[in-house]
Write an enzyme that holds these catalytic residues in place. Structure first.
Site, PDB file in Angstrom:
ATOM      1  N   ARG A   1     -49.020  44.592 -60.647  1.00 13.31           N
ATOM      2  CA  ARG A   1     -48.853  45.585 -59.541  1.00 13.31           C
ATOM      3  C   ARG A   1     -47.510  45.483 -58.918  1.00 13.31           C
ATOM      4  O   ARG A   1     -46.842  44.665 -58.637  1.00 13.31           O
ATOM      5  CB  ARG A   1     -49.870  44.966 -58.600  1.00 13.31           C
TER       6      ARG A   1
ATOM      7  N   ARG B   1     -57.878  35.291 -65.934  1.00 14.34           N
ATOM      8  CA  ARG B   1     -57.211  34.467 -65.262  1.00 14.34           C
ATOM      9  C   ARG B   1     -57.963  33.691 -64.190  1.00 14.34           C
ATOM     10  O   ARG B   1     -59.006  33.998 -63.861  1.00 14.34           O
ATOM     11  CB  ARG B   1     -56.581  35.590 -64.076  1.00 14.34           C
TER      12      ARG B   1
ATOM     13  N   SER C   1     -50.359  39.881 -62.673  1.00 16.01           N
ATOM     14  CA  SER C   1     -50.845  41.443 -62.765  1.00 16.01           C
ATOM     15  C   SER C   1     -49.365  42.231 -62.547  1.00 16.01           C
ATOM     16  O   SER C   1     -48.319  41.837 -62.069  1.00 16.01           O
ATOM     17  CB  SER C   1     -51.604  41.674 -61.338  1.00 16.01           C
TER      18      SER C   1
ATOM     19  N   ASP D   1     -51.114  48.213 -65.591  1.00 14.31           N
ATOM     20  CA  ASP D   1     -52.141  47.044 -65.439  1.00 14.31           C
ATOM     21  C   ASP D   1     -51.468  45.980 -66.434  1.00 14.31           C
ATOM     22  O   ASP D   1     -51.191  46.364 -67.888  1.00 14.31           O
ATOM     23  CB  ASP D   1     -53.575  47.356 -65.793  1.00 14.31           C
TER      24      ASP D   1
ATOM     25  N   ASP E   1     -61.845  51.558 -61.522  1.00 15.50           N
ATOM     26  CA  ASP E   1     -62.451  50.366 -61.867  1.00 15.50           C
ATOM     27  C   ASP E   1     -62.166  48.876 -60.977  1.00 15.50           C
ATOM     28  O   ASP E   1     -62.929  48.318 -60.980  1.00 15.50           O
ATOM     29  CB  ASP E   1     -61.992  49.830 -63.446  1.00 15.50           C
ATOM     30  N   HIS E   2     -61.097  49.078 -60.185  1.00 13.07           N
ATOM     31  CA  HIS E   2     -60.745  48.032 -59.445  1.00 13.07           C
ATOM     32  C   HIS E   2     -61.422  48.132 -58.007  1.00 13.07           C
ATOM     33  O   HIS E   2     -61.144  47.010 -57.350  1.00 13.07           O
ATOM     34  CB  HIS E   2     -59.087  48.106 -59.316  1.00 13.07           C
TER      35      HIS E   2
END
Length: 756
Positions: free
Chosen positions: A644, A447, A642, A159, A94-95
């Site tokens: 990440r 965000r 995030s 995520d 999806d990213h």
């Protein structure tokens, strides 16, 4: 199709006994979060855990990964010696889909551009027994809510918005990829026992107010770090009145207050959603243990006794909110927003309005927004702003197309984007005449940090419900209040927008032709995972070096970051997403968004070896080549945003040895520990001011590194003077072993080798 039904049956079969045992051990009634936490311990306990202090090992029921973070997580998992994942796991593409023209063309370009990454993720999922959701299937959190989330379960996801699944009564927690590797490898997952924030919702929403406004209000109360180290539990008759997807919206944005996760109690709305998404069997099972999927009645009667903090919100009185710009906790009731726009000289003209994303892309959200678009048509109003719609999944997209909602958006000039993250994470090729011109956009995303959506520091991004976003798009003016103000239509008549209307679930049920799911091979032993050695997108990992066994001397100061430094500042998304599977290439974005406290510039730091100023990654590469480690110094809530883990892996890869800050966001601190880094905090926050640009830094006390025992930092200044002060850490014994071994993965690999 009900996924993993046998696992869900096991969870529910064991739940009553585990809840009763916990109630006896604690000697008191239980909140919902406590029931789920204690029911998911990796090993039983006879002594209670201390909230905010005890590190606890859990056994989550499942793992979910999005494609940007799955690359690094699965590259790590490949090295840990297992043939198959130990718990149900999924990958969601999806990213990596950039929003540029529209859904069909953008998806085709993404599939072509990202072919080697998608092929890698598809094949590695096939090999290790992981469910794979293809590009276009939808955004991870919406797909999880539609297919995998279940009341009383626990999951982790790579995520930060994984908590979305709390809308179905699940403790769903965002983590870094290394944590996911632990769980997929069958190891315990560690978390500090969260504190509990209770949010009591009374009354019932009506009119323009939506579930989004609950979390926008809570964000204003708690701020971006007010939920750190806590689970937010929503309860009360107001909570039960919200749709399951509305609950999901609230839990999703709990990430914006730093919460570990958020959760709602099981109720009829959740049962309706489970039935509506072809999971009646799960609803029937949940009904048999319903009392264990809600807080005990005594908690409802006297909540202040059982939560560490209690917030009460009356939904009858709640106004629609707009939050921003530049931070999701700057909360404005709609009645005061126009005044705030004028007083702060923010651009009044609304240039782009965007609805959808993982936060607000349910059928309910889209149908309420479409009701306003239809009013614009009926009342002869133009859509004054650019307007985009991002469906959360192919299931939602197909259904809203069938029901004519997409046709309505098309009539007002709306552009439907792919079922993907897109502009929400910076995957947006925005069209703007002057990128330096101050401008305003509004989204129903989560965000709105500077540069988050379009990469432009000049963009003032605001966050609101899809209904408010749509109304403001029709007006084209941020000072418009749809509850009180009139608009002039094409005929010169003054008209008012009526309250939005919609449906929690489609009256004709959901429909889809191809949801986009690919099941893994029954036996993956023969599946080949191919990574080209010449690829600039994917790179097999080499283990990080173990600690050398001494204190760290002569470290260079890489950067002293000033103010907000999120994981977006440390490792930007947008165009950099293409390198998420190549650690060396993506390390060229390390800290390029952080503001240097010594010159107020980004990506410009002094090289201690040459006294010249240059880019942060290049400067760190020069230190590494010369044999020097370095320290990054930061401000409050360092690493918010995030999940990440690249924000931890990049400094580790380039030779940064320690991150020293005033305070950390939870996920980032854990990610640093997993990668064998030192995450340290100032014992006295004013010591931050002692850091000078030309400092050489020692970190002492590592030879006796122990839980609860501070370390010492010595600053050697250019003028020959020095400063010495204590720094704190939160490492436990296991995490200290990660540090000594050079990272948690090195420990896992060593243990797997022993068993082989």
């Amino acid at each position: 199709m009900v996924f993993d039904i046998d696992m869900i049956k096991k969870v529910y079969a064991a739940l009553p006994g585990k809840v009763e045992a916990t109630r006896k051990m604690l000697g008191r009634p239980l909140t919902l979060a406590e029931k789920i936490l204690y029911a998911h311990l990796y090993a039983p306990t006879t002594t209670p855990f201390e909230k905010g202090k005890s590190y606890v090992e859990f056994a989550p029921d499942r793992v979910a990964m999005q494609d940007a973070t799955a690359q690094m997580a699965l590259l790590q998992f490949m090295t840990c010696g297992r043939d198959k994942v130990a718990v149900p796991s999924t990958v969601h593409c999806d990213h990596l889909i950039q929003a540029k023209v529209g859904a069909t063309q953008d998806l085709a370009v993404a599939i072509d551009t990202n072919k080697e990454v998608y092929d890698f993720l598809s094949s590695i999922s096939d090999k290790y027994g992981i469910g794979f959701w293809k590009p276009g299937a939808g955004i991870i959190h919406q797909v999880v809510l539609e297919n995998y989330a279940f009341p009383g379960g626990m999951m982790i996801g790579t995520d930060s918005h994984t908590p979305n699944a709390g809308g179905l009564g699940m403790l769903a927690i965002g983590v870094g990829g290394a944590d996911a590797v632990d769980v997929m490898a069958g190891l315990p997952w560690e978390l500090k026992m969260p504190k509990l924030i209770g949010v009591k919702l009374t009354g019932k929403m009506s009119g323009w107010t939506s579930a989004k406004d609950v979390i926008l209000k809570v964000a204003g109360i708690l701020t971006v770090k007010g939920g750190t180290g806590a689970i937010v539990e929503y309860f009360g008759e107001g909570a039960d009145s919200l749709s399951a997807t509305g609950k999901g919206t609230i839990c999703n944005m709990g990430a914006e207050i730093g919460a570990t996760c958020s959760v709602f109690a099981y109720d009829s709305k959740m049962a309706d959603y489970l039935k509506g998404t072809s999971r009646a069997e799960v609803a029937a099972l949940a009904d048999t243990v319903k009392e264990h999927l809600r807080p005990d009645v005594e908690v409802y009667a006297d909540p202040a006794k059982y939560y560490d903090q209690l917030i009460e919100i009356n939904l009858d009185e709640l106004e629609p909110h707009v939050n921003g710009p530049f931070t999701p906790d700057l909360a404005w009731p709609i009645s005061k927003f126009a005044q705030a726009i004028k007083e702060n000289n923010w651009p009044e003209k609304l240039e782009v309005a965007l609805i959808g994303s993982c936060t607000n892309s349910s059928y309910e959200d889209i149908s309420r927004s479409a009701s306003l678009a239809k009013q614009a048509i009926d009342k002869q109003l133009d859509m004054k702003s650019e307007f985009t719609i991002t469906p959360g999944s192919e299931l939602v997209r197909y259904t809203i197309e069938r029901d004519g909602l997409l046709a309505t958006f098309d009539k007002v000039g709306g552009v439907v984007l792919a079922n993907a993250c897109g502009p929400c994470i910076g995957q947006w090729a925005r069209h703007i005449d002057d990128p330096n011109r101050k401008n305003s956009i509004i989204t129903s995303f989560n965000r709105n940090f500077a540069k988050r959506n379009d990469g432009l520091a000049s963009t003032h991004a605001f966050v609101a419900s899809p209904e408010i976003v749509t109304a403001l798009a029709i007006a084209g003016d941020l000072t418009f209040n749809p509850l009180t103000d009139k608009l002039k239509n094409k005929n010169g008549e003054e008209v008012m927008l009526d309250e939005p209307t919609g449906f929690e679930l489609p009256t004709k049920g959901f429909a889809v032709e191809d949801a986009g799911y690919q099941a893994p091979a029954e036996d993956g032993s023969g599946v080949q995972v191919i990574v080209s050695p010449t690829s600039d997108r994917l790179q097999l990992l080499e283990p990080f070096a173990a600690w050398e066994g001494t204190d760290l001397k002569g470290l260079k100061l890489l950067i002293k970051a000033k103010g907000k430094c999120t994981t977006d500042h440390i490792s930007m998304a947008g165009p950099w997403l293409k390198y998420r599977g190549h650690l060396d290439n993506i390390s060229n974005n390390m800290l390029i968004g952080a503001v240097n406290a010594f010159n107020d510039k980004t990506d410009t730091v002094k090289n201690a070896l040459t006294s010249e100023y240059g880019a942060v990654p290049a400067t760190m590469r020069a230190y590494k080549a010369a044999g020097f480690g370095a320290v990054v110094v930061g401000d409050e809530n360092y690493g918010e945003g995030s999940s990440r883990e690249h924000a931890a892996m990049e400094p580790r890869h380039l030779g940064v040895r320690a991150i020293l800050v005033k305070s950390f966001a939870r996920i980032h601190e854990t990610n640093l520990k997993k990668q064998g880094m030192l995450g340290l905090t100032f014992a006295n926050k004013e010591d931050y001011d002692k850091i000078q640009e030309d400092d050489t830094i020692d970190i002492n006390g590592l030879t006796t590194f122990a839980p609860g025992k501070p370390l010492t930092v010595v600053l050697h200044h250019k003028d020959g003077s020095s400063d010495e002060f204590s720094v704190n850490h939160t490492y436990n014994e296991q995490q200290i072993q990660w540090f000594k071994a050079g990272g948690a993965l090195n420990v896992i690999r060593a243990e797997a080798a022993k068993k082989a």
